[in-house]
Structures are given as structure tokens and as C-alpha cells.
Scaffold this motif. Structure first.
Motif, PDB file in Angstrom:
ATOM      1  N   ARG A 248       0.097   5.782   0.260  1.00 41.52           N
ATOM      2  CA  ARG A 248      -0.850   6.887   0.310  1.00 41.52           C
ATOM      3  C   ARG A 248      -0.209   8.121  -0.307  1.00 41.52           C
ATOM      4  O   ARG A 248       0.819   8.596   0.184  1.00 41.52           O
ATOM      5  CB  ARG A 248      -1.308   7.202   1.734  1.00 41.52           C
TER       6      ARG A 248
ATOM      7  N   GLN B 290      -5.404   6.758  -1.172  1.00 40.05           N
ATOM      8  CA  GLN B 290      -4.953   5.551  -0.500  1.00 40.05           C
ATOM      9  C   GLN B 290      -4.994   4.414  -1.501  1.00 40.05           C
ATOM     10  O   GLN B 290      -6.061   4.111  -2.045  1.00 40.05           O
ATOM     11  CB  GLN B 290      -5.852   5.239   0.700  1.00 40.05           C
TER      12      GLN B 290
ATOM     13  N   ASN C 259      -4.279   0.461  -2.087  1.00 41.93           N
ATOM     14  CA  ASN C 259      -4.066  -0.848  -1.480  1.00 41.93           C
ATOM     15  C   ASN C 259      -4.007  -1.924  -2.556  1.00 41.93           C
ATOM     16  O   ASN C 259      -4.424  -1.709  -3.691  1.00 41.93           O
ATOM     17  CB  ASN C 259      -5.198  -1.156  -0.498  1.00 41.93           C
TER      18      ASN C 259
ATOM     19  N   TYR D 107      -6.044  13.028  -0.681  1.00 40.87           N
ATOM     20  CA  TYR D 107      -5.263  11.804  -0.518  1.00 40.87           C
ATOM     21  C   TYR D 107      -5.745  10.740  -1.505  1.00 40.87           C
ATOM     22  O   TYR D 107      -6.912  10.725  -1.897  1.00 40.87           O
ATOM     23  CB  TYR D 107      -5.411  11.263   0.906  1.00 40.87           C
TER      24      TYR D 107
ATOM     25  N   SER E 183       0.834  -1.205   0.000  1.00 40.00           N
ATOM     26  CA  SER E 183       0.000   0.000   0.000  1.00 40.00           C
ATOM     27  C   SER E 183       0.867   1.252   0.000  1.00 40.00           C
ATOM     28  O   SER E 183       2.006   1.235   0.483  1.00 40.00           O
ATOM     29  CB  SER E 183      -0.900   0.028   1.240  1.00 40.00           C
TER      30      SER E 183
ATOM     31  N   SER F 130      -0.435  12.157  -1.383  1.00 40.52           N
ATOM     32  CA  SER F 130      -1.039  13.403  -0.916  1.00 40.52           C
ATOM     33  C   SER F 130      -0.924  14.467  -1.996  1.00 40.52           C
ATOM     34  O   SER F 130       0.051  14.494  -2.753  1.00 40.52           O
ATOM     35  CB  SER F 130      -0.340  13.897   0.347  1.00 40.52           C
TER      36      SER F 130
END
Length: 125
Positions: free
Chosen positions: A19, A82, A84, A80, A17, A21
Motif C-alpha cells: 500500500r 492498494q 494486490n 492511497y 501486496s 501513501s
């Protein structure tokens, strides 16, 4: 002056994963769209996810539904992504973009006049 700055890219193994920004400055509109795009050398830029800053309306490409989540922190003017269950096909330069002219936050590049410089995501198998 409008400025979008991405961060959070890097290298990760498949299944991992990350993340990303995107901090937006200079946008004084009460609401606008922000979207994430990605591009691999030699291919067209592809829309990944979009969100309206006025609420929680989101839009995802089929290729990332269920794996990626777009969200926002209004107090920080930051969006953001995210990501996965990453796979090597997610390897690309990721860009955020903003638009204040349209109500619907689409995934087409032509909608977005303001872009960041991008952050690289590399997923190894």
C-alpha cells in the motif's frame, strides 16, 4: 507551498501486496485530482490510477484494473494505492501527482503540474 510525499514502497514477491501513501500539503482548492504514475528506466511515465478528492470518482489503467485500488482519507489529506496480486511487471518508481484545473481526473502526465519524489516498488518472481 505545494508538497506531495509518497511512502510505502518496498520489495515484495510476486502475488504479494503493498500500500502506497501520498500526503498532500499546500493544496487549498475545494477539490482536485490526484493520480498515481509509475516509471521504469528508459520508458515513459505511465498513469496507473486517479481519483477526485470531491467524491469517489476513480480512473484506472487497464493493466491494473481489479488489482489496484485508489482511495483517500480526507481528514489526513492522504491518498492511497492498494496494490494486490503484484507481478514483476509492476516493478517501477511510483509517483503521485496533483492537479486542480481539470474536472476529469485523467491518467496523462501533462495534466498534472505538481509531483512527489517517488517511491520504489520492486516485485520479484
Amino acid at each position: 507551498q505545494v508538497q506531495l510525499v509518497e511512502s510505502g514502497g518496498g520489495s515484495v514477491q510476486a502475488g504479494g501486496s503493498l500500500r502506497l501513501s501520498c500526503t498532500v500539503s499546500g493544496y487549498t482548492y475545494p477539490r482536485y485530482c490526484v493520480a498515481w504514475f509509475r516509471q521504469v528506466p528508459g520508458k515513459e511515465r505511465e498513469g496507473v490510477a486517479a481519483i477526485s478528492t470531491s467524491g469517489s470518482t476513480t480512473n484506472y489503467a487497464d493493466s491494473v484494473k481489479g488489482r489496484f485500488t485508489i482511495s483517500q482519507d480526507k481528514a489526513k489529506n492522504t491518498l492511497y494505492l492498494q496494490m494486490n496480486s503484484l507481478n514483476p511487471e509492476d516493478t517501477a518508481m511510483y509517483y503521485c501527482a496533483a492537479d486542480a484545473t481539470m474536472y476529469f481526473c485523467g491518467l496523462g502526465t501533462s495534466q498534472y503540474p505538481d509531483w512527489g519524489q517517488g517511491t520504489q516498488v520492486t516485485v520479484s518472481s
